[in-house]
Design a protein around this motif. Sequence first.
Motif, short mmCIF file in Angstrom:
data_model
loop_
_atom_site.label_atom_id
_atom_site.label_comp_id
_atom_site.label_asym_id
_atom_site.label_seq_id
_atom_site.Cartn_x
_atom_site.Cartn_y
_atom_site.Cartn_z
N MET A 12 57.03 -0.04 50.22
CA MET A 12 55.74 0.39 50.71
C MET A 12 54.91 -0.85 51.02
SD MET A 12 52.86 2.87 49.04
CE MET A 12 52.62 1.92 47.60
N ARG A 13 54.23 -0.78 52.15
CA ARG A 13 53.34 -1.88 52.55
C ARG A 13 51.95 -1.32 52.82
NH1 ARG A 13 53.88 -4.02 57.36
NH2 ARG A 13 52.79 -5.88 56.72
N ILE A 14 50.94 -2.00 52.26
CA ILE A 14 49.54 -1.69 52.53
C ILE A 14 48.88 -3.04 52.85
CG2 ILE A 14 47.45 -0.51 51.78
CD1 ILE A 14 49.14 0.79 49.53
N PRO A 15 48.96 -3.49 54.10
CA PRO A 15 48.48 -4.82 54.44
C PRO A 15 47.02 -5.10 54.07
CG PRO A 15 49.75 -3.89 56.25
CD PRO A 15 49.56 -2.80 55.24
N ALA A 16 46.15 -4.12 54.20
CA ALA A 16 44.72 -4.34 53.95
C ALA A 16 44.42 -4.78 52.53
CB ALA A 16 43.93 -3.08 54.29
N ILE A 17 45.30 -4.42 51.57
CA ILE A 17 45.06 -4.82 50.18
C ILE A 17 46.20 -5.67 49.62
CG2 ILE A 17 43.45 -2.95 49.68
CD1 ILE A 17 45.78 -1.48 48.26
N GLY A 18 47.05 -6.17 50.51
CA GLY A 18 48.09 -7.11 50.10
C GLY A 18 49.19 -6.53 49.25
N VAL A 19 49.55 -5.26 49.48
CA VAL A 19 50.60 -4.63 48.70
C VAL A 19 51.89 -4.55 49.53
CG1 VAL A 19 51.36 -2.44 47.67
CG2 VAL A 19 49.05 -3.28 47.24
N GLU A 20 52.98 -5.02 48.96
CA GLU A 20 54.31 -4.85 49.54
C GLU A 20 55.28 -4.78 48.37
OE1 GLU A 20 57.34 -6.67 52.87
OE2 GLU A 20 55.31 -7.45 52.74
N VAL A 21 55.67 -3.55 48.01
CA VAL A 21 56.44 -3.31 46.80
C VAL A 21 57.45 -2.18 46.98
CG1 VAL A 21 54.62 -4.06 45.20
CG2 VAL A 21 54.66 -1.71 45.97
N PRO A 22 58.49 -2.17 46.14
CA PRO A 22 59.38 -1.00 46.12
C PRO A 22 58.66 0.16 45.43
CG PRO A 22 60.05 -2.59 44.46
CD PRO A 22 58.92 -3.22 45.24
N VAL A 23 59.16 1.36 45.64
CA VAL A 23 58.58 2.56 45.03
C VAL A 23 59.66 3.27 44.22
CG1 VAL A 23 57.50 4.80 45.51
CG2 VAL A 23 56.93 2.82 46.93
N SER A 24 59.35 3.59 42.98
CA SER A 24 60.28 4.33 42.13
C SER A 24 60.03 5.83 42.30
CB SER A 24 60.10 3.92 40.67
OG SER A 24 58.80 4.23 40.23
N ALA A 25 60.82 6.65 41.62
CA ALA A 25 60.65 8.11 41.67
C ALA A 25 60.09 8.60 40.33
CB ALA A 25 61.98 8.79 41.96
N LEU A 26 59.19 9.57 40.41
CA LEU A 26 58.57 10.17 39.22
C LEU A 26 58.80 11.67 39.21
CD1 LEU A 26 55.10 8.39 39.49
CD2 LEU A 26 57.01 7.72 38.02
N GLY A 27 58.77 12.25 38.04
CA GLY A 27 58.89 13.69 37.89
C GLY A 27 57.79 14.22 37.00
N LEU A 28 58.18 15.10 36.08
CA LEU A 28 57.22 15.68 35.14
C LEU A 28 57.56 15.26 33.71
CD1 LEU A 28 56.95 19.36 36.46
CD2 LEU A 28 55.27 17.52 36.75
N ASN A 29 56.53 15.13 32.90
CA ASN A 29 56.69 14.92 31.46
C ASN A 29 57.05 16.25 30.81
OD1 ASN A 29 55.89 12.11 31.31
ND2 ASN A 29 53.83 12.82 31.83
N PRO A 30 57.52 16.25 29.56
CA PRO A 30 57.84 17.52 28.87
C PRO A 30 56.66 18.50 28.83
CG PRO A 30 58.77 15.68 27.65
CD PRO A 30 57.92 15.09 28.75
N ASP A 31 55.42 17.99 28.83
CA ASP A 31 54.25 18.88 28.80
C ASP A 31 53.82 19.34 30.19
OD1 ASP A 31 53.04 16.64 29.88
OD2 ASP A 31 51.52 16.45 28.31
N ARG A 32 54.66 19.06 31.21
CA ARG A 32 54.47 19.49 32.60
C ARG A 32 53.39 18.68 33.33
NH1 ARG A 32 58.23 21.89 34.76
NH2 ARG A 32 56.98 23.16 36.12
N THR A 33 52.93 17.57 32.77
CA THR A 33 52.03 16.68 33.48
C THR A 33 52.88 15.71 34.31
OG1 THR A 33 51.96 15.13 31.62
CG2 THR A 33 50.19 16.81 31.74
N VAL A 34 52.28 15.15 35.34
CA VAL A 34 52.99 14.23 36.22
C VAL A 34 53.24 12.91 35.49
CG1 VAL A 34 52.85 12.95 38.39
CG2 VAL A 34 51.99 15.30 38.26
N GLN A 35 54.46 12.42 35.60
CA GLN A 35 54.78 11.11 35.02
C GLN A 35 53.98 10.03 35.73
OE1 GLN A 35 59.02 11.00 35.76
NE2 GLN A 35 59.47 11.50 33.63
N VAL A 36 53.76 8.94 35.04
CA VAL A 36 53.15 7.76 35.65
C VAL A 36 54.19 6.63 35.61
CG1 VAL A 36 50.78 8.41 35.09
CG2 VAL A 36 52.08 7.00 33.49
#
Length: 155
Positions: free
Chosen positions: A1-25
């Motif tokens: 992922m690239r966001i030139p305006a804020i200097g970000v160029e990084v790979p992106v991992s995959a996230l799912g849900l925690n056991p309590d059904r909240t989104v993983q971080v």
Amino acid sequence: MRIPAIGVEVPVSALGLNPDRTVQVPTDFREPGWFRLGPSPGQVGSAVILGHVDSHSGPAVFFRLRYLNAGDRVDVTLADGAIAHFEVNAVRTYPKRQFPARQVYGSHGYSALQLVTCGGVFDTRTHSYQSNVVAYTSLVSITTARAPGMTTPKN
């Protein structure tokens, strides 16, 4: 992922849900994560990528997310090598108790990408931010991947 305006160029991992059904971080403060239970970036619906704002050691991947402006670009390279190009529509901050989950994660009939991080006031008692920052984007175009061995023709 690239966001030139804020200097970000990084790979992106995959996230799912925690056991309590909240989104993983993401577990890595330098790498954002795509919520894999929603659409992929570029598909119809709201793809969501989450990243940290900071850590104990300093700024994290989405530290400058709040500084994005309408018209800034976000490029996401997909698994097949294609690149989905998005344009920022707006950046909003919401108290965590009023987080608009339907607006962020829901499908609105077009290809969107929402970038989410923490923000606002830091609560030293709970060791967390009281708000979330969301950058709303919409798909502008997709650059298809070149087939292996293909070269650009010369005029």
